[in-house]
Design a protein around this motif. Structure first.
Motif, PDB file in Angstrom:
ATOM      1  N   TYR A 263      -1.355  -1.683 -28.249  1.00 47.32           N
ATOM      2  CA  TYR A 263      -1.426  -2.812 -29.176  1.00 47.32           C
ATOM      3  C   TYR A 263      -2.139  -3.973 -28.484  1.00 47.32           C
ATOM      4  N   PRO A 264      -3.217  -4.494 -29.089  1.00 49.64           N
ATOM      5  CA  PRO A 264      -3.975  -5.584 -28.446  1.00 49.64           C
ATOM      6  C   PRO A 264      -3.152  -6.844 -28.211  1.00 49.64           C
ATOM      7  N   GLY A 265      -2.075  -7.013 -28.981  1.00 44.10           N
ATOM      8  CA  GLY A 265      -1.243  -8.205 -28.840  1.00 44.10           C
ATOM      9  C   GLY A 265      -0.107  -8.066 -27.848  1.00 44.10           C
ATOM     10  N   ASN A 266      -0.045  -6.924 -27.132  1.00 39.03           N
ATOM     11  CA  ASN A 266       0.991  -6.764 -26.102  1.00 39.03           C
ATOM     12  C   ASN A 266       0.925  -7.905 -25.089  1.00 39.03           C
ATOM     13  N   PRO A 267       2.062  -8.279 -24.489  1.00 36.86           N
ATOM     14  CA  PRO A 267       3.403  -7.721 -24.651  1.00 36.86           C
ATOM     15  C   PRO A 267       4.096  -8.235 -25.909  1.00 36.86           C
ATOM     16  N   LEU A 268       5.140  -7.512 -26.333  1.00 37.79           N
ATOM     17  CA  LEU A 268       5.837  -7.872 -27.560  1.00 37.79           C
ATOM     18  C   LEU A 268       6.666  -9.142 -27.408  1.00 37.79           C
ATOM     19  N   ARG A 269       7.069  -9.446 -26.195  1.00 32.76           N
ATOM     20  CA  ARG A 269       7.741 -10.704 -25.876  1.00 32.76           C
ATOM     21  C   ARG A 269       7.064 -11.295 -24.634  1.00 32.76           C
ATOM     22  N   PRO A 270       7.118 -12.616 -24.447  1.00 30.24           N
ATOM     23  CA  PRO A 270       6.432 -13.237 -23.308  1.00 30.24           C
ATOM     24  C   PRO A 270       6.867 -12.654 -21.963  1.00 30.24           C
ATOM     25  N   ARG A 271       5.922 -12.526 -21.034  1.00 31.07           N
ATOM     26  CA  ARG A 271       6.219 -11.975 -19.707  1.00 31.07           C
ATOM     27  C   ARG A 271       7.360 -12.715 -19.026  1.00 31.07           C
ATOM     28  N   LYS A 272       7.393 -14.022 -19.182  1.00 27.21           N
ATOM     29  CA  LYS A 272       8.383 -14.829 -18.472  1.00 27.21           C
ATOM     30  C   LYS A 272       9.814 -14.461 -18.851  1.00 27.21           C
ATOM     31  N   GLU A 273      10.009 -13.820 -20.019  1.00 30.63           N
ATOM     32  CA  GLU A 273      11.356 -13.429 -20.427  1.00 30.63           C
ATOM     33  C   GLU A 273      11.870 -12.229 -19.635  1.00 30.63           C
ATOM     34  N   ASN A 274      10.949 -11.455 -19.036  1.00 28.22           N
ATOM     35  CA  ASN A 274      11.333 -10.302 -18.213  1.00 28.22           C
ATOM     36  C   ASN A 274      12.212  -9.328 -19.004  1.00 28.22           C
ATOM     37  N   LYS A 275      11.769  -8.989 -20.212  1.00 26.31           N
ATOM     38  CA  LYS A 275      12.515  -8.074 -21.080  1.00 26.31           C
ATOM     39  C   LYS A 275      11.777  -6.741 -21.169  1.00 26.31           C
ATOM     40  N   SER A 276      12.467  -5.678 -20.776  1.00 25.98           N
ATOM     41  CA  SER A 276      11.819  -4.367 -20.751  1.00 25.98           C
ATOM     42  C   SER A 276      12.767  -3.288 -21.247  1.00 25.98           C
ATOM     43  N   SER A 277      12.317  -2.031 -21.139  1.00 23.88           N
ATOM     44  CA  SER A 277      13.080  -0.878 -21.622  1.00 23.88           C
ATOM     45  C   SER A 277      13.407  -1.049 -23.102  1.00 23.88           C
ATOM     46  N   GLY A 278      12.362  -1.308 -23.894  1.00 22.17           N
ATOM     47  CA  GLY A 278      12.536  -1.584 -25.313  1.00 22.17           C
ATOM     48  C   GLY A 278      12.814  -0.341 -26.145  1.00 22.17           C
ATOM     49  N   VAL A 279      13.687  -0.504 -27.148  1.00 20.60           N
ATOM     50  CA  VAL A 279      14.047   0.578 -28.064  1.00 20.60           C
ATOM     51  C   VAL A 279      14.016   0.039 -29.497  1.00 20.60           C
ATOM     52  N   PHE A 280      13.296   0.748 -30.378  1.00 19.24           N
ATOM     53  CA  PHE A 280      13.259   0.407 -31.796  1.00 19.24           C
ATOM     54  C   PHE A 280      14.331   1.213 -32.527  1.00 19.24           C
ATOM     55  N   VAL A 281      15.118   0.536 -33.363  1.00 24.00           N
ATOM     56  CA  VAL A 281      16.156   1.204 -34.148  1.00 24.00           C
ATOM     57  C   VAL A 281      16.036   0.739 -35.595  1.00 24.00           C
ATOM     58  N   HIS A 282      15.910   1.687 -36.516  1.00 20.22           N
ATOM     59  CA  HIS A 282      15.836   1.322 -37.931  1.00 20.22           C
ATOM     60  C   HIS A 282      17.248   1.232 -38.491  1.00 20.22           C
ATOM     61  N   ASP A 283      17.578   0.095 -39.089  1.00 24.06           N
ATOM     62  CA  ASP A 283      18.946  -0.104 -39.573  1.00 24.06           C
ATOM     63  C   ASP A 283      19.115   0.261 -41.046  1.00 24.06           C
ATOM     64  N   GLY A 284      18.082   0.889 -41.624  1.00 22.12           N
ATOM     65  CA  GLY A 284      18.120   1.255 -43.031  1.00 22.12           C
ATOM     66  C   GLY A 284      17.248   0.368 -43.887  1.00 22.12           C
ATOM     67  N   ALA A 285      16.939  -0.825 -43.372  1.00 22.91           N
ATOM     68  CA  ALA A 285      16.098  -1.763 -44.112  1.00 22.91           C
ATOM     69  C   ALA A 285      14.931  -2.277 -43.279  1.00 22.91           C
ATOM     70  N   ARG A 286      15.076  -2.251 -41.960  1.00 23.64           N
ATOM     71  CA  ARG A 286      14.067  -2.834 -41.071  1.00 23.64           C
ATOM     72  C   ARG A 286      14.265  -2.272 -39.674  1.00 23.64           C
ATOM     73  N   PHE A 287      13.277  -2.503 -38.818  1.00 18.06           N
ATOM     74  CA  PHE A 287      13.414  -2.150 -37.412  1.00 18.06           C
ATOM     75  C   PHE A 287      14.054  -3.309 -36.652  1.00 18.06           C
ATOM     76  N   VAL A 288      15.007  -2.962 -35.802  1.00 17.20           N
ATOM     77  CA  VAL A 288      15.598  -3.906 -34.861  1.00 17.20           C
ATOM     78  C   VAL A 288      15.105  -3.489 -33.481  1.00 17.20           C
ATOM     79  N   PHE A 289      14.741  -4.459 -32.662  1.00 14.94           N
ATOM     80  CA  PHE A 289      14.174  -4.170 -31.344  1.00 14.94           C
ATOM     81  C   PHE A 289      15.137  -4.636 -30.259  1.00 14.94           C
ATOM     82  N   TYR A 290      15.581  -3.678 -29.431  1.00 13.08           N
ATOM     83  CA  TYR A 290      16.474  -3.986 -28.316  1.00 13.08           C
ATOM     84  C   TYR A 290      15.706  -3.859 -27.002  1.00 13.08           C
ATOM     85  N   THR A 291      15.956  -4.772 -26.075  1.00 12.61           N
ATOM     86  CA  THR A 291      15.496  -4.595 -24.698  1.00 12.61           C
ATOM     87  C   THR A 291      16.745  -4.401 -23.852  1.00 12.61           C
TER      88      THR A 291
END
Length: 306
Positions: A263-291
């Protein structure tokens, strides 16, 4: 026969046109904001078996139940990495299992889970970053199957050394295994019996760079299908820029699981947040993103402006 051929071509062309109309990187997979001021799950700290939680954990939703598997340890590098489990009814408030750690007979970290049929398959790192497989019928009681036997395209075993952050994906009778070697790239192997895995290529299917966020190191967390395309959640980092190293979450897309575009817009969250090991979970209506690394943070998709 001619009529049948024309109808078939019409269906195929319609499907292709429909896929072409969909954005390659839809906003529901790329634009997220934290759901609160802090993490939704953390280590319990001193005096507990999970003084810290480490690297990739995994979240899976089945019906009304949210499952979370995580690695707890004493906070030291040589400390045994043990498997913990928590459940939730809303993906926000989590209850730890009363028998935690649910598995401590062997080293387990950097895990992810695939539910296929009635069985949960856990792909995890063992000691020395060697990929292992564990199985369960309830997600709590796990049986270790041992290290994964990964082969080069010529059938010989891959060279000695770490092969970790294993990620499994199943489709049409074939298992796909993505793994990294010292975070220098991500390789792909396949299997139909889960006993022997053979590389589709002896070169990585996803490499570091060119962006700063994944300039030198990459590892893959999850593969899932959405609107006819395959998506990979991965994380990356640059060596020598900060201490400690900052890891970031990224997204890549593929039409065949072998050729990936970041994705050209990577990272999905700013580098300074130091959030990794991301997992997408669909809750039935939308995707929720966990790091998941260090603490579990929950992110919700940005609501489009009207």
């Amino acid at each position: 026969m001619i009529v049948r051929f024309v109808l078939m071509m019409g269906v195929l062309m319609g499907a292709s046109i429909g896929l072409a109309d969909e954005p390659v990187f839809p906003s529901e997979l790329t634009a997220f904001v934290p759901s609160g001021q802090g993490p939704v799950f953390t280590a319990r700290g001193e005096g507990h078996w999970d003084v810290k939680i480490r690297e990739r954990g995994f979240v899976l939703k089945e019906g009304p139940v949210w499952h979370m598997w995580f690695t707890g340890y004493d906070g030291t590098r040589p400390g045994l990495k043990m498997l913990g489990y928590a459940s939730s009814r809303d993906g926000v408030t989590w209850a730890r299992h009363k028998q935690n750690p649910i598995y401590k007979a062997h080293w387990v970290e950097d895990m992810m889970v695939v539910k296929q049929g009635a069985v949960y398959f856990m792909f995890a790192e063992g000691r020395d970053d060697v990929s292992h497989l564990l199985v369960s019928i309830d997600g709590v009681g796990w049986t270790r199957c041992g290290p994964l036997d990964v082969r080069l395209t010529n059938g010989k075993k891959i060279p000695d050394g770490p092969y970790g952050t294993p990620t499994g994906y199943y489709e049409n009778g074939t298992w796909y295994l993505f793994y990294e070697r010292r975070d220098a790239g991500i390789w792909l192997a396949t299997s139909t019996n889960m006993r022997t895995w053979t590389n589709t290529s002896d070169q990585p299917v996803l490499k570091p760079g060119p962006g700063l966020y994944d300039r030198d190191l990459v590892a893959l967390n999850q593969v899932f299908k959405h609107k006819g395309r395959y998506y990979a959640s991965y994380h990356g980092a640059a060596k020598g820029e900060e201490t400690p190293t900052l890891w970031s979450s990224g997204l890549a897309v593929s039409d065949d699981l072998k050729r990936w575009t970041k994705y050209p817009g990577n990272p999905l969250r700013p580098r300074k947040e130091n959030k990794s090991s991301g997992v997408f979970v669909h809750d039935g209506a939308r995707f929720v993103f966990y790091t998941m690394h260090g603490a579990v943070h929950r992110h919700l998709p940005v609501t489009p402006k009207r």
